[in-house]
Each structure stands twice: as C-alpha cells, then as structure tokens.
Design a protein around this motif. Structure first.
Motif, short mmCIF file in Angstrom:
data_model
loop_
_atom_site.label_atom_id
_atom_site.label_comp_id
_atom_site.label_asym_id
_atom_site.label_seq_id
_atom_site.Cartn_x
_atom_site.Cartn_y
_atom_site.Cartn_z
N LEU A 197 1.11 -0.64 -0.16
CA LEU A 197 0.13 -0.10 -0.02
C LEU A 197 1.11 1.35 0.36
CD1 LEU A 197 -2.55 -1.14 2.25
CD2 LEU A 197 -2.48 -1.08 -0.17
N THR A 198 2.09 0.95 0.54
CA THR A 198 2.85 2.08 0.48
C THR A 198 3.78 2.89 -0.53
OG1 THR A 198 4.50 1.06 1.62
CG2 THR A 198 2.77 2.62 3.07
N SER A 199 3.45 1.62 -1.76
CA SER A 199 4.47 1.32 -3.24
C SER A 199 2.84 2.48 -3.73
CB SER A 199 4.78 0.34 -3.26
OG SER A 199 4.32 -0.93 -3.60
N LEU A 200 3.81 2.45 -5.75
CA LEU A 200 3.42 2.60 -6.92
C LEU A 200 3.73 1.54 -7.52
CD1 LEU A 200 1.31 4.80 -7.84
CD2 LEU A 200 3.06 6.66 -7.93
N ASP A 201 2.65 1.25 -8.27
CA ASP A 201 2.97 0.21 -9.22
C ASP A 201 1.98 0.91 -9.98
OD1 ASP A 201 1.24 -1.86 -8.89
OD2 ASP A 201 3.23 -2.84 -7.81
N GLU A 202 2.09 -0.13 -11.28
CA GLU A 202 1.18 0.52 -12.34
C GLU A 202 -0.15 -0.83 -12.31
OE1 GLU A 202 2.39 -3.80 -14.97
OE2 GLU A 202 2.56 -1.21 -15.40
#
Length: 310
Positions: A197-202
């Motif tokens: 939840l604290t990462s950003l991916d596609e």
C-alpha cells in the motif's frame, strides 16, 4: 475523543458502482446492502439482482449493435460490458452468502470495523449512545480510531483521496492476498500489506499517487485492520484464527468495490479466486461473461484455487 461522524448515506450502502461521495471514503460502499439481501427471508432481492444483471448485459450488447461508431475492442470488453459482467458476478456472490451462513457471518464480522458511525439503538432510535458506548465504538472501528489519532481534518482529507483511489477495497484485497501467501506468519502478512500500500506500481488504482504522502495514516490503517481481524475470526481472538478470513475478506472487497474493471488487485486477488473456487458455484453463464469481459484474466477455463472458507 474525536467527534463521532454520523449520517452515512443509505444510498452509499446500496451503491452498485462508484463513485463514493460520503465520509466513509468507500469503506461502507455497497457491502451492507449485499449482506442485507443475502440475509433476507425471501430471495426476491437476489432475484431482482440477477434480473438487473441480465438486463445490463443485454443492454450493453444492444448498445453495441446499435452503435455505428468504430470500436477498438469487442463490446463485451467495453465499460458497460465489464460492468454488466461484474454485476452478474456480484449477484452470484450474494447467492453464495445466502447458502453459506458461516461465510455470511464471517463476512459481516470482517466488515464491522469498517463502519464509520454507531447504529441507533434498535429498541429506541431516539436514545443517544452514552459516552462509554461512543468510546467503545471508537476503540473497535478503524476510521473512528484514525480520527482520534490524527484529527478529523486530516482524516477528512485522507478519505477524499481514499475514495478516489479505492483505498479500502485495495487494503482488503491486499490483506486477502497476504493472508493466503503467509499462512501462520501474521506479522509478515501485515508488513507485506504495508509494503504493497505504500508503493506505487501500475497495478494500483488511479489516484494512488495522491495517497502516498499519507504513509503514516496508511500504516496505522493496516495496523488497526490487523488488530481487528483476529476478533472477527470465528472461534476466538488468537492471531492464527485470522487466516480463516481470506475468503470473507475477498467477498467483502468485491461487495465494497463494485468496479474491479479499474481495480486490478480486487480482480486478481478476489474476483478470480472466487470464480475458480468450486464451493462458490459461480454459474457458467456468469463465468462466460467474465471471460468475455476480462480476457486477460479468464482466457482459459478456471483451473482451481487453493483453500476454501473455514
């Protein structure tokens, strides 16, 4: 104590598609009506869901046939076709909940900590809760606890971002994935959800980047959900009981989201395992609709999913 936020909109509890525009930020979106239909003495509500889903599928087909516009992909994969397929799927999930009372009860228990305000006393709706009852509600519910710890203004801002980014159903989908992957390793499952939840991916929903500055709130939201999960598990409050809740978490995420076409985690970690799991008894007609609407997920016949509701 934080001010109790009341007045959750009934149309949100009954919503069949986004967006959510109330203070729950999507946490109470849709699922309470699904559970109410599953628990009703009559199956008239379920039959109405099925008829509405069939009508939506037929309407999407007719719209495509009547259109003279050039289409870049088959009509089933267009927005209305995908929504109609999910509508059919949700109706079958509600039918599953009607058949399986243990699954129904567990799903209801998993959902309770996501409520944002205390229900009125059914014996006397005019009676206001006592301070002790208000405090108990805050202690046992995620968003009221966040309000107490971070303040109403901060959480109001967070909730506006959360509803746009599908935060709460993403949290549930990632929780189901982690509980399934980290059997009996509760802390690892929790930390894995935080990392997701604290990462950003596609694979994150649109709007997720706006949530990333709120990592402290996100971490605490996960902490509180994992604090409440063992209490929701049938049979006790030991953390190992929480691993029984993979399937209820999947069901709740599906009922809460209602638009998995824009939410890969719900589609992959919740919809697909339910479709693949035999006890859910998703109808072949509904599976065919999902295969047509989401060919990347169901290009081949389902191959089975591990485990089942405890």
């Amino acid at each position: 104590m934080a001010i109790e936020r009341t007045g959750h909109a009934k149309n949100c509890e009954k919503a069949e598609k986004p967006p959510c525009a109330c203070a729950c930020g999507g946490a109470e979106h849709g699922w309470q009506e699904g559970l109410a239909i599953a628990a009703a003495p009559s199956d008239s509500g379920l039959r109405k869901l099925v008829r509405a889903a069939d009508a939506a599928w037929d309407a999407a087909a007719k719209e495509a046939a009547d259109s003279t516009a050039r289409r870049s992909k088959p009509w089933q994969q267009a927005v209305n076709g995908q929504r109609a397929a999910i509508k059919s799927f949700v109706a079958d999930v509600v039918r599953w909940l009607r058949r399986d009372r243990n699954l129904y009860s567990a799903t209801e228990e998993v959902g309770q900590p996501f409520r944002i305000s205390r229900d009125k006393d059914p014996e006397d709706p005019r009676r206001r809760p006592t301070p002790e009852e208000k405090e108990q509600f805050v202690e046992t519910h995620v968003i009221p606890r966040l309000r107490r710890e971070f303040g109403d203004r901060h959480i109001d801002t967070f909730q506006k971002k959360a509803r746009n980014a599908h935060f709460w159903c993403e949290l549930l989908a990632q929780t189901a994935r982690a509980l399934d992957a980290f059997q009996n390793r509760y802390d690892q499952a929790k930390q894995d959800v935080v990392a997701a939840l604290t990462s950003l991916d596609e694979s994150r929903p649109d709007g997720w980047a706006a949530l990333l500055p709120e990592q402290v709130v996100i971490r605490q939201a996960v902490e509180l959900v994992f604090e409440h999960l063992p209490r929701a598990a049938t049979g006790g409050i030991a953390v190992e009981d929480a691993f029984r809740l993979v399937w209820p978490a999947r069901v709740l995420a599906v009922l809460m989201c209602r638009e998995p076409r824009r939410h890969p985690a719900v589609l992959e970690y919740c919809v697909r395992p339910i479709v693949d799991y035999g006890t859910a008894e998703i109808r072949e007609q509904v599976k065919d609709r999902l295969r047509q609407a989401f060919p990347l997920y169901w290009s081949e016949p389902p191959g089975g999913a591990p485990g089942g509701p405890a």
